[in-house]
Design an enzyme around this catalytic site. Sequence first.
Site, PDB file in Angstrom:
ATOM      1  N   LYS A 114       0.859  -1.184   0.000  1.00  0.00           N
ATOM      2  CA  LYS A 114       0.000   0.000   0.000  1.00  0.00           C
ATOM      3  C   LYS A 114       0.890   1.227   0.000  1.00  0.00           C
ATOM      4  CE  LYS A 114      -4.527   0.936   0.526  1.00  0.00           C
ATOM      5  NZ  LYS A 114      -5.674   0.034   0.298  1.00  0.00           N
TER       6      LYS A 114
HETATM    7  N1  GLU Z   1      -7.437   0.139  -2.896  1.00  0.00           N
HETATM    8  C1  GLU Z   1      -8.232  -1.036  -3.134  1.00  0.00           C
HETATM    9  C2  GLU Z   1      -8.264  -1.919  -1.910  1.00  0.00           C
HETATM   10  O1  GLU Z   1      -8.101  -1.464  -0.799  1.00  0.00           O
HETATM   11  C3  GLU Z   1      -7.822  -1.758  -4.414  1.00  0.00           C
HETATM   12  C4  GLU Z   1      -6.404  -2.199  -4.470  1.00  0.00           C
HETATM   13  C5  GLU Z   1      -5.981  -2.733  -5.841  1.00  0.00           C
HETATM   14  O2  GLU Z   1      -6.799  -2.763  -6.756  1.00  0.00           O
HETATM   15  O3  GLU Z   1      -4.808  -3.097  -5.960  1.00  0.00           O
HETATM   16  O4  GLU Z   1      -8.523  -3.097  -1.994  1.00  0.00           O
END
Ligand code: GLU
Length: 424
Positions: A114
């Site tokens: 992240k």
């Molecule tokens: N931000 C989204 C989540 O928390 C999607 C992450 C992604 O598609 O890699 O799952």
Amino acid sequence: MSSELSYVQPTANSPWGTYLSQVDRVVPYLGGLARWVETLKRPKRALIVDVPIEMDDGSIAHFEGYRVQHNMSRGPGKGGVRFHPDVTLEEVMALSAWMTVKTAAVNLPYGGAKGGIRVDPKKLSHKELEKVTRRYTSEIGIIIGPHTDIPAPDVNTNAQIMAWMMDTYSMNVGGTATGVVTGKPLHLGGSLGRVKATGRGVFVTGREAARRLGLDLRGARIAVQGFGNVGSVAAELFAEAGAKIVAVQDHTGTILNQNGLDLAGLVPASRTAGGAVSFKGGDVVPNEQFWDVDCDILIPAALEGQITAERAQKTKARLVLEGANGPTVPTADDILAERGVLVVPDVICNAGGVTVSYFEWVQDFSSFFWDEDEINVRLDRIMMNALNNIWDTADKHKITLRTATFAVACERILMARQERGLYP
Ligand code: GLU
């Protein structure tokens, strides 16, 4: 062995503290793999970067940026990038760890990562936003890549920001690397269905949970916190299935209508600067009232830590669908379980987004693009298979769906860890 890290000081209800307690609860179900559990309690790699830009008025501003790769045992890191003034390293660590669990829970060939920038994007001009995005991408460019770590949208980031990230990375490596980020615009290697995928996954898992509870969606009353890409799409799908959206809370306030809010008016109003409360088809009420509104289903689709012990005690919902990441603190989780409120946890409930991100990445590599029906059918199948498997595990051990999701996911992650062995 202590899992204390010198660089964060989590508390019981902070994001990383919440995550650690969720891991502790799964240990009794891991058998011999519990030997490896410490690996889940520390990120593999955490990068902190300075993001300096020249503002439109000629001044220089510095923002703090992060990219955390929590675990890559099962594949490249995967997870979004969040732009928010409250972003911290601790929060990004927790969000990266939840990505590890989420990708394993739906069995995608990814680890978890992240990113985030501590910035309020609403205070930046379009040009400043582009500069922040590009400089951040360039700074984290040393650890991201189509086969190492693939960012995507999260809170306050979107397809335009992904286009700038893709372009910046591509300029730095020479070429066009569409597979380095997902959630891109359609004509730049994006996938049909990606924008709505997280909300759709919330609906798919929620529909199945409601069916198992014997809760008829026709006439079911739903309260939604957070009315962005996740909350508003889930609300629309539930409304199509016959449910009534009785309360919505966004950053501007809370709006209530026990006869059901008219989404055809509310959704466009919520996209304006006035937000949800600018919609005239309901009563604006104090924010705390949102938590004890008469409803059957509660969908937290905003930020972490929203369902506190006190709010868990007063909710009238029978079913909680976690569209957000980490919305429920551990003490609240226990209260909801005691009160017989079923929680479909974030790590399965909102996994629709990363699942279609995976489809996007696969399509980019094969340069062959699927139609929307195919995306939605495959999404439905993956989510349902994962949920049914988790449900069986919960029934077998008589544990909550959250602990069952962690059990299924952590077994996959730690099995990979064990099979790969420790290097060197
Ligand atoms: N931000 C989204 C989540 O928390 C999607 C992450 C992604 O598609 O890699 O799952």
